[in-house]
Motif scaffolding. Sequence first.
Motif, PDB file in Angstrom:
ATOM      1  N   LEU A 235       0.823  -1.206   0.000  1.00  0.00           N
ATOM      2  CA  LEU A 235       0.000   0.000   0.000  1.00  0.00           C
ATOM      3  C   LEU A 235       0.860   1.259   0.000  1.00  0.00           C
ATOM      4  N   PHE A 236       1.943   1.235   0.782  1.00  0.00           N
ATOM      5  CA  PHE A 236       2.831   2.389   0.804  1.00  0.00           C
ATOM      6  C   PHE A 236       3.361   2.660  -0.599  1.00  0.00           C
ATOM      7  N   LYS A 237       3.782   1.629  -1.283  1.00  0.00           N
ATOM      8  CA  LYS A 237       4.340   1.800  -2.632  1.00  0.00           C
ATOM      9  C   LYS A 237       3.302   2.342  -3.612  1.00  0.00           C
ATOM     10  N   THR A 238       2.058   1.881  -3.486  1.00  0.00           N
ATOM     11  CA  THR A 238       1.041   2.306  -4.452  1.00  0.00           C
ATOM     12  C   THR A 238       0.342   3.612  -4.076  1.00  0.00           C
ATOM     13  N   LYS A 239       0.216   3.910  -2.794  1.00  0.00           N
ATOM     14  CA  LYS A 239      -0.558   5.079  -2.362  1.00  0.00           C
ATOM     15  C   LYS A 239       0.295   6.236  -1.834  1.00  0.00           C
ATOM     16  N   CYS A 240       1.507   5.954  -1.327  1.00  0.00           N
ATOM     17  CA  CYS A 240       2.269   6.977  -0.603  1.00  0.00           C
ATOM     18  C   CYS A 240       3.603   7.342  -1.253  1.00  0.00           C
ATOM     19  N   ALA A 241       4.253   6.371  -1.882  1.00  0.00           N
ATOM     20  CA  ALA A 241       5.635   6.552  -2.350  1.00  0.00           C
ATOM     21  C   ALA A 241       5.785   7.611  -3.435  1.00  0.00           C
ATOM     22  N   GLN A 242       4.713   7.971  -4.106  1.00  0.00           N
ATOM     23  CA  GLN A 242       4.812   9.028  -5.105  1.00  0.00           C
ATOM     24  C   GLN A 242       5.189  10.353  -4.435  1.00  0.00           C
ATOM     25  N   CYS A 243       4.738  10.552  -3.192  1.00  0.00           N
ATOM     26  CA  CYS A 243       4.974  11.827  -2.492  1.00  0.00           C
ATOM     27  C   CYS A 243       5.888  11.718  -1.272  1.00  0.00           C
ATOM     28  N   HIS A 244       6.080  10.510  -0.737  1.00  0.00           N
ATOM     29  CA  HIS A 244       6.843  10.327   0.505  1.00  0.00           C
ATOM     30  C   HIS A 244       7.919   9.257   0.345  1.00  0.00           C
ATOM     31  N   THR A 245       9.015   9.423   1.091  1.00  0.00           N
ATOM     32  CA  THR A 245       9.990   8.345   1.244  1.00  0.00           C
ATOM     33  C   THR A 245       9.825   7.789   2.651  1.00  0.00           C
ATOM     34  N   ASP A 246      10.357   6.599   2.877  1.00  0.00           N
ATOM     35  CA  ASP A 246      10.212   5.958   4.192  1.00  0.00           C
ATOM     36  C   ASP A 246      11.520   5.338   4.671  1.00  0.00           C
ATOM     37  N   THR A 247      12.637   5.831   4.144  1.00  0.00           N
ATOM     38  CA  THR A 247      13.938   5.303   4.540  1.00  0.00           C
ATOM     39  C   THR A 247      14.615   6.267   5.503  1.00  0.00           C
ATOM     40  N   LYS A 248      15.432   5.736   6.387  1.00  0.00           N
ATOM     41  CA  LYS A 248      16.133   6.570   7.355  1.00  0.00           C
ATOM     42  C   LYS A 248      17.017   7.570   6.613  1.00  0.00           C
ATOM     43  N   GLY A 249      16.820   8.854   6.912  1.00  0.00           N
ATOM     44  CA  GLY A 249      17.602   9.894   6.261  1.00  0.00           C
ATOM     45  C   GLY A 249      17.190  10.180   4.828  1.00  0.00           C
ATOM     46  N   GLY A 250      16.082   9.570   4.390  1.00  0.00           N
ATOM     47  CA  GLY A 250      15.621   9.760   3.018  1.00  0.00           C
ATOM     48  C   GLY A 250      15.170  11.188   2.761  1.00  0.00           C
ATOM     49  N   PRO A 251      15.147  11.564   1.495  1.00  0.00           N
ATOM     50  CA  PRO A 251      14.785  12.940   1.151  1.00  0.00           C
ATOM     51  C   PRO A 251      13.280  13.189   1.246  1.00  0.00           C
TER      52      PRO A 251
END
Length: 146
Positions: free
Chosen positions: A52-68
């Motif tokens: 779900l994160f990849k399909t709904k959120c990743a276009q606008c958000h990153t979820d990695t430590k220190g990610g942009p």
Amino acid sequence: RQTWGSSHFRSGHFDARQWSHWKARSKGRPAMSRAEPDVEVPEGDIKKGAKLFKTKCAQCHTDTKGGPAKQGPNLWGILGRPAGSKEGFPYSESNKTSGIVWSEKHLYVYLVAPTKYIVGTKMVFAGLKKEKERADLITYIASRQD
């Protein structure tokens, strides 16, 4: 929606000097913390949440430590963080002053309709209406912490 200060200023409860002082003092700071919603967050599936994160959120958000940051802020470590406080992202005033400290319960209600939960937010996401999808996504987001 009117804030306490703006409606009182317009109704003549205090003058422009008092209004400027109040506005300057409150800028960028929540007036008080916002209580957690009285909801039960169902257990979610981390793998479904990742999808779900990849399909709904990743276009606008990153979820990695220190990610942009992208169009939205990086969501690594969001749980326990005050809303609108991630360094380097230009949040809306309403987000910065919401008084929310992100928790699973706040996210569960916020994700239904972000623009209704924080009126004036810049987040242009229609929301997730299905309880199971929200639970899955929150379980995944909860795993993205130190």
